[in-house]
Design a protein around this motif. Structure first.
Motif, PDB file in Angstrom:
ATOM      1  N   ILE A 128      -8.897   1.280  -2.065  1.00  0.00           N
ATOM      2  CA  ILE A 128      -7.422   1.409  -3.049  1.00  0.00           C
ATOM      3  C   ILE A 128      -7.169   0.017  -3.946  1.00  0.00           C
ATOM      4  O   ILE A 128      -8.273  -1.257  -4.424  1.00  0.00           O
ATOM      5  CB  ILE A 128      -7.018   0.047  -1.513  1.00  0.00           C
ATOM      6  CG1 ILE A 128      -6.015   0.003  -0.096  1.00  0.00           C
ATOM      7  CG2 ILE A 128      -5.250  -0.526  -2.243  1.00  0.00           C
ATOM      8  CD1 ILE A 128      -6.480  -0.342   0.872  1.00  0.00           C
ATOM      9  N   TRP A 149      -3.233   4.156  -2.343  1.00  0.00           N
ATOM     10  CA  TRP A 149      -4.036   4.675  -1.661  1.00  0.00           C
ATOM     11  C   TRP A 149      -5.022   5.422  -2.384  1.00  0.00           C
ATOM     12  O   TRP A 149      -5.260   5.902  -4.086  1.00  0.00           O
ATOM     13  CB  TRP A 149      -4.172   5.185  -0.979  1.00  0.00           C
ATOM     14  CG  TRP A 149      -3.330   4.392   0.027  1.00  0.00           C
ATOM     15  CD1 TRP A 149      -2.762   4.517   0.612  1.00  0.00           C
ATOM     16  CD2 TRP A 149      -4.478   3.840   1.332  1.00  0.00           C
ATOM     17  NE1 TRP A 149      -2.381   3.417   1.816  1.00  0.00           N
ATOM     18  CE2 TRP A 149      -3.686   3.081   2.139  1.00  0.00           C
ATOM     19  CE3 TRP A 149      -6.017   3.253   1.632  1.00  0.00           C
ATOM     20  CZ2 TRP A 149      -3.916   2.349   3.105  1.00  0.00           C
ATOM     21  CZ3 TRP A 149      -6.562   3.192   2.624  1.00  0.00           C
ATOM     22  CH2 TRP A 149      -5.909   2.043   3.214  1.00  0.00           C
ATOM     23  N   THR A 175       0.671  -0.892  -0.005  1.00  0.00           N
ATOM     24  CA  THR A 175       0.094  -0.377   0.047  1.00  0.00           C
ATOM     25  C   THR A 175       1.066   1.275  -0.166  1.00  0.00           C
ATOM     26  O   THR A 175       1.960   0.978   0.801  1.00  0.00           O
ATOM     27  CB  THR A 175      -0.802   0.234   0.847  1.00  0.00           C
ATOM     28  OG1 THR A 175      -0.343  -0.062   2.653  1.00  0.00           O
ATOM     29  CG2 THR A 175      -2.296  -1.056   1.013  1.00  0.00           C
TER      30      THR A 175
END
Length: 106
Positions: A51, A45, A10
């Motif tokens: 996501i 993000w 992420t």
């Protein structure tokens, strides 16, 4: 494959760009393909509690799977795992078993 150049899955859009990852180069899909090993590239993000999960298959096929936050996290239904728990470079495979019931995650 691109996943080898970054360690975190992420990341922000800016961080993805710095790693040379452009989510627009990935095919948007409503479900990841079955029975194909996919290498996790990044989870970028989005703007609205989502996501953009980026995966790459052999022969350079790239897939973008958009997932939203639910009660159980950012679960990718066909994998049954939270996107925040995936590591860059990790290989995942969608099995042909029934997908996760989304009602449990809302």
């Amino acid at each position: 494959m691109m996943a080898e150049s970054n360690k975190r899955f992420t990341m922000s859009l800016r961080q993805a760009k710095e790693c040379g990852i452009d989510f627009r180069d990935f095919e948007r899909v409503d479900q990841l393909p079955s029975e194909i090993p996919l290498v996790a590239v990044a989870g970028v993000w989005g703007k609205f509690q989502n996501i953009l999960c980026l995966f790459e298959a052999e022969l350079g096929r790239r897939y973008l799977r958009n997932v939203y936050q639910r009660r159980n996290g950012y679960v990718i239904p066909e994998l049954g795992i939270c996107a925040k728990t995936i590591s860059a470079g990790e290989t995942v495979t969608v099995t042909t078993s029934p997908p996760l019931d989304l009602k449990d995650n809302q």
